[in-house]
Design a protein around this motif. Sequence first.
Motif, PDB file in Angstrom:
ATOM      1  N   THR A  12      44.076  33.886  36.476  1.00 46.18           N
ATOM      2  CA  THR A  12      44.580  34.142  37.813  1.00 46.18           C
ATOM      3  C   THR A  12      46.092  34.321  37.791  1.00 46.18           C
ATOM      4  OG1 THR A  12      44.842  31.779  38.270  1.00 46.18           O
ATOM      5  CG2 THR A  12      42.736  32.785  38.864  1.00 46.18           C
ATOM      6  N   GLU A  13      46.596  34.913  38.865  1.00 46.89           N
ATOM      7  CA  GLU A  13      48.029  35.118  39.058  1.00 46.89           C
ATOM      8  C   GLU A  13      48.669  35.870  37.896  1.00 46.89           C
ATOM      9  OE1 GLU A  13      50.263  31.776  40.626  1.00 46.89           O
ATOM     10  OE2 GLU A  13      48.383  30.817  41.135  1.00 46.89           O
ATOM     11  N   ASN A  15      49.731  39.834  36.679  1.00 48.28           N
ATOM     12  CA  ASN A  15      49.925  41.184  37.172  1.00 48.28           C
ATOM     13  C   ASN A  15      49.853  42.160  36.004  1.00 48.28           C
ATOM     14  OD1 ASN A  15      51.266  43.656  37.975  1.00 48.28           O
ATOM     15  ND2 ASN A  15      51.880  42.586  39.843  1.00 48.28           N
ATOM     16  N   ASP A  33      54.914  38.274  31.791  1.00 46.62           N
ATOM     17  CA  ASP A  33      54.222  39.120  32.764  1.00 46.62           C
ATOM     18  C   ASP A  33      55.263  40.077  33.312  1.00 46.62           C
ATOM     19  OD1 ASP A  33      52.968  40.247  35.019  1.00 46.62           O
ATOM     20  OD2 ASP A  33      51.692  38.486  35.249  1.00 46.62           O
ATOM     21  N   ARG A  36      55.291  40.556  37.139  1.00 45.20           N
ATOM     22  CA  ARG A  36      55.838  39.449  37.934  1.00 45.20           C
ATOM     23  C   ARG A  36      57.251  39.066  37.503  1.00 45.20           C
ATOM     24  NH1 ARG A  36      52.323  34.661  37.684  1.00 45.20           N
ATOM     25  NH2 ARG A  36      53.338  34.074  39.604  1.00 45.20           N
TER      26      ARG A  36
END
Length: 108
Positions: A12-13, A15, A33, A36
């Motif tokens: 999750t979370e 990008n 990431d 992000r």
Amino acid sequence: MDGSLARNIIQTELNQPHALIYHANSRKIFWSDIGRKKIESATVHNPVDRTVIVSDAEYPSALTIWDTQISTYETISILYYHDQIEEVLVAFNLKTSEKRIVQSNVPD
């Protein structure tokens, strides 16, 4: 090593996850990431407990960690990363959170 024991750790979370390393001394995984603009870490056994290491990188691409033993009981761990947009190599002290540019004008 056919991949039958593989499992998702971070789901999750995310990008645009880009670089991934495992640091054996801390038993953590670190990843960048680029979507992000962050570098995060988590333990393999508790990936829900995530820590943002760097939150102001433009395009953190390559990661590595260098450990230096400064005494019998203390080791300093430095996370190095390349920011492709800023074209810099950055050193980040994982204990003190001190960040410094090691080299400028580093193209991809």
